[in-house]
Design a protein around this motif. Sequence first.
Motif, PDB file in Angstrom:
ATOM      1  N   SER A   1       0.562  -1.314   0.019  1.00  0.00           N
ATOM      2  CA  SER A   1       0.072   0.132   0.064  1.00  0.00           C
ATOM      3  C   SER A   1       0.977   1.446   0.042  1.00  0.00           C
ATOM      4  N   ALA A   2       2.134   1.103  -0.051  1.00  0.00           N
ATOM      5  CA  ALA A   2       3.055   2.339   0.309  1.00  0.00           C
ATOM      6  C   ALA A   2       2.785   3.222  -0.847  1.00  0.00           C
ATOM      7  N   GLU A   3       2.696   3.037  -2.146  1.00  0.00           N
ATOM      8  CA  GLU A   3       2.577   3.889  -3.132  1.00  0.00           C
ATOM      9  C   GLU A   3       1.397   4.795  -3.012  1.00  0.00           C
TER      10      GLU A   3
ATOM     11  N   PRO B   1       3.943   3.399   4.609  1.00  0.00           N
ATOM     12  CA  PRO B   1       4.735   2.139   5.359  1.00  0.00           C
ATOM     13  C   PRO B   1       6.116   1.670   4.465  1.00  0.00           C
ATOM     14  N   ILE B   2       7.280   2.447   4.753  1.00  0.00           N
ATOM     15  CA  ILE B   2       8.466   1.908   4.304  1.00  0.00           C
ATOM     16  C   ILE B   2       9.397   1.872   5.569  1.00  0.00           C
ATOM     17  N   TRP B   3       9.984   0.600   5.817  1.00  0.00           N
ATOM     18  CA  TRP B   3      10.778   0.237   6.902  1.00  0.00           C
ATOM     19  C   TRP B   3      12.150   0.291   6.588  1.00  0.00           C
ATOM     20  N   LYS B   4      13.113   0.238   7.427  1.00  0.00           N
ATOM     21  CA  LYS B   4      14.457   0.388   7.287  1.00  0.00           C
ATOM     22  C   LYS B   4      15.060  -0.716   8.046  1.00  0.00           C
TER      23      LYS B   4
ATOM     24  N   VAL C   1      13.723  -0.135  11.814  1.00  0.00           N
ATOM     25  CA  VAL C   1      13.346   1.200  12.099  1.00  0.00           C
ATOM     26  C   VAL C   1      11.951   1.506  11.275  1.00  0.00           C
ATOM     27  N   GLY C   2      11.025   2.123  12.174  1.00  0.00           N
ATOM     28  CA  GLY C   2       9.824   2.400  11.501  1.00  0.00           C
ATOM     29  C   GLY C   2       8.758   1.245  11.328  1.00  0.00           C
TER      30      GLY C   2
END
Length: 168
Positions: A86-88, A151-154, A166-167
Amino acid sequence: MTGMAQTYDAADGAGRQGNHSDHPGEQGAEDPVRLLEIREAPLSVDEVFAAVGDRAAGGTALFVGTVRNHDGGTDVARLGYSSHPSAEAELRRVAEKVVAEHPVRALAAVHRIGDLEVGDLAVVVAVSCPHRAEAFDACRKLIDDLKHEVPIWKHQTFSDGTEEWVGV
């Protein structure tokens, strides 16, 4: 109110959304959201800057996020970004919110996913507006909301072999 210019009353400095302006060039662009993407390929500052070019804009603000070599006092060896499907769609929602709240002529945001090395570009966002203060405010809102709401995770790998997400 996408595409609406924000006009200011010189007497009280109050900002208002609206279709009317003293100058037609300050009216909102037809579709100010010019580039939104989450991709594995390396990012280009030139691509994002070109996407927000607008002859009616007097100010363009650009932010570039890079992979730094440390975090919290620990050396970072590399990191990877991953995103939810769903990030975009969430990125578009954030962009449209910025456009609704600011007199944006053009907006672009690109975030990288996959494995990155120290020094790589992780995110590039840019906004053009009729005036510089508006561009700075809109660009800051765009990057802050992107980092908090999309919702982007590092996944960081440190030089001592430890890791952290992170995130998430």
